[in-house]
Design an enzyme around this catalytic site. Structure first.
Site, PDB file in Angstrom:
ATOM      1  CD  GLN A 276       6.629  33.215   8.223  1.00 24.03           C
ATOM      2  OE1 GLN A 276       6.744  32.162   8.470  1.00 24.03           O
ATOM      3  NE2 GLN A 276       6.180  34.173   8.965  1.00 24.03           N
TER       4      GLN A 276
ATOM      5  CB  CYS B  81       5.446  15.750   8.738  1.00 26.80           C
ATOM      6  SG  CYS B  81       5.996  14.540   7.598  1.00 26.80           S
TER       7      CYS B  81
ATOM      8  CB  CYS C 125       6.802   9.967   3.379  1.00 21.58           C
ATOM      9  SG  CYS C 125       8.597  10.058   3.599  1.00 21.58           S
TER      10      CYS C 125
ATOM     11  CD  GLU D 161      15.427  41.526  14.181  1.00 19.86           C
ATOM     12  OE1 GLU D 161      16.304  40.677  14.678  1.00 19.86           O
ATOM     13  OE2 GLU D 161      14.155  41.093  14.146  1.00 19.86           O
TER      14      GLU D 161
ATOM     15  CB  CYS E 117       5.315  31.072  14.999  1.00 15.83           C
ATOM     16  SG  CYS E 117       6.613  31.492  16.143  1.00 15.83           S
TER      17      CYS E 117
ATOM     18  CB  CYS F  15      11.246  15.110   2.062  1.00 13.07           C
ATOM     19  SG  CYS F  15      10.582  16.107   3.472  1.00 13.07           S
TER      20      CYS F  15
END
Length: 393
Positions: A231, A18, A9, A279, A352, A97
């Site tokens: 996700q 990234c 990239c 929640e 995560c 990207c």
């Protein structure tokens, strides 16, 4: 740090999107496996299973958030759109990207062209001037529907109807040129007038179409809005959730804490006697209730409130298993105390953030045995890592 030709990239390594593009994917997986082993290897008897690789290594992100910026060319100031550089000093004008869905990158290019053509000004953080702050783009893998969010610094926009029409036209042109089958089903304006790093504000106006896209996980149908937690790698969701299902005893009463729009709650419902989803976000709870109804699932109930308060109440139902899927900060100390003092037989922890997982595991192992952990790579070419852990009383 030159990436392999297959994943090169032009913005790497300057772009903050990234940080592992220079490493081949198999090597990345090996590194992540080693990292989790180093981090969690001190827990006695813990089984660390092989990492679950992403079925798609590139262009997997189906949610894109990009800030607007500007750069000087001579005496002119030109609007830019892309991610921040690693030092967070300017916004890279994105040309490509490797991790964004290809159609969403195309739509981003169309929006930048539109903003420049319409002479719309980017937001200036220093003095609070300018119109355009961010774009938020979402794409449903199942339906190929795209939702476009334009985050602005002000509510009123002169000539809004005309600029909406031109935006639609440019997006269609750009997608058509790439022979894409994707379709924009909604364009929303989100207003954020606060001096904050948070992208979305409270107020949302529909410029065109509807405010959600239709997505599926397995046979389950969901509606995804701009701010809905879902996700971002749709190719890996079922792999992640299947790990939760496989360690769930049949006919259990289950509490799903931090349930969002109920994706895990509804996914495990078929194997469970009853599922109680907890929640805090009111919009998420509304979506979860709507999804349960739309999918004809009757053994799931959703409770709105902070997990800390609602978990204590949910334990009165004498659940067998608690599923936790907390934000990156992990579990707060009071929630851990409630779990430690409960009669829960099993905790399934979807994480995560390996660092906060390790911190929480130290606490949880005061009353639970840390049985196993499976790392799951939802974010190829980045250092992020999800996992599913099993704790038994």
């Amino acid at each position: 740090m030159k990436p392999p030709a297959s994943q090169s990239c032009q913005h790497y390594p300057e772009c903050a999107g990234c940080d592992r593009l220079h490493i081949g994917y198999e090597k990345q997986l090996q590194h992540k496996q080693e990292e989790i082993a180093t981090l969690l290897g001190g827990f006695k008897g813990l089984e660390i299973l092989p990492i679950v690789k992403s079925p798609k290594e590139q262009m997997y992100r189906h949610k894109v958030q990009l800030p607007f910026g500007h750069r000087k060319i001579g005496k002119r100031s030109v609007l830019t759109l892309g991610l921040h550089n690693k030092e967070n000093t300017f916004i890279i004008d994105q040309k490509e990207c490797r991790i964004q869905d290809r159609d969403l990158t195309t739509v981003a290019f169309a929006i930048r062209h539109w903003a420049r053509t319409e002479n719309l000004s980017p937001y200036n953080e220093k003095n609070g001037s300018g119109l355009l702050r961010h774009i938020v783009l979402r794409k449903a893998n199942a339906s190929q529907e795209i939702l476009v969010g334009i985050v602005t610094n002000t509510n009123e926009i002169p000539g809004r109807k005309n600029i909406t029409n031109s935006l639609q036209s440019y997006i269609k042109q750009f997608l058509s040129k790439e022979k894409s089958k994707a379709e924009v089903v909604g364009i929303l304006q989100n207003v954020n007038q606060r001096n904050t790093k948070v992208v979305l504000g409270e107020k949302e106006t529909t410029w065109y179409g509807r405010h959600f896209i239709k997505e599926k996980i397995g046979e389950l149908n969901f509606q995804i809005g701009l701010s809905t937690f879902f996700q971002v790698n749709p190719y890996q969701i079922e792999n992640l959730y299947s790990l939760v299902v496989q360690d769930l005893p049949s006919d259990s009463i289950v509490v799903d804490a931090y349930c969002g729009i109920g994706t895990i709650s509804l996914y495990v419902a078929a194997k469970s006697k009853k599922v109680i989803g907890l929640e805090e976000n009111p919009n998420s709870i509304r979506s979860a209730i709507g999804a349960a109804k739309a999918n004809g699932i009757e053994n799931v109930v959703f409770t709105r409130g902070k997990v800390l308060q609602s978990l204590q109440s949910a334990l009165n139902e004498k659940p067998d298993v608690v599923i936790v899927d907390p934000p990156r900060e992990g579990l707060d100390s009071e929630t851990k105390k409630i779990l430690l003092n409960s009669k829960i037989g099993k905790i399934l922890y979807v994480s995560c953030n390996p660092e906060t997982l390790r911190r929480d595991s130290v606490e949880l192992t005061k009353s639970f045995r840390y049985q196993k952990v499976t790392p799951v790579d939802l974010f190829p070419h980045t250092s992020h890592l999800e996992s599913v852990s099993v704790f038994v009383r």
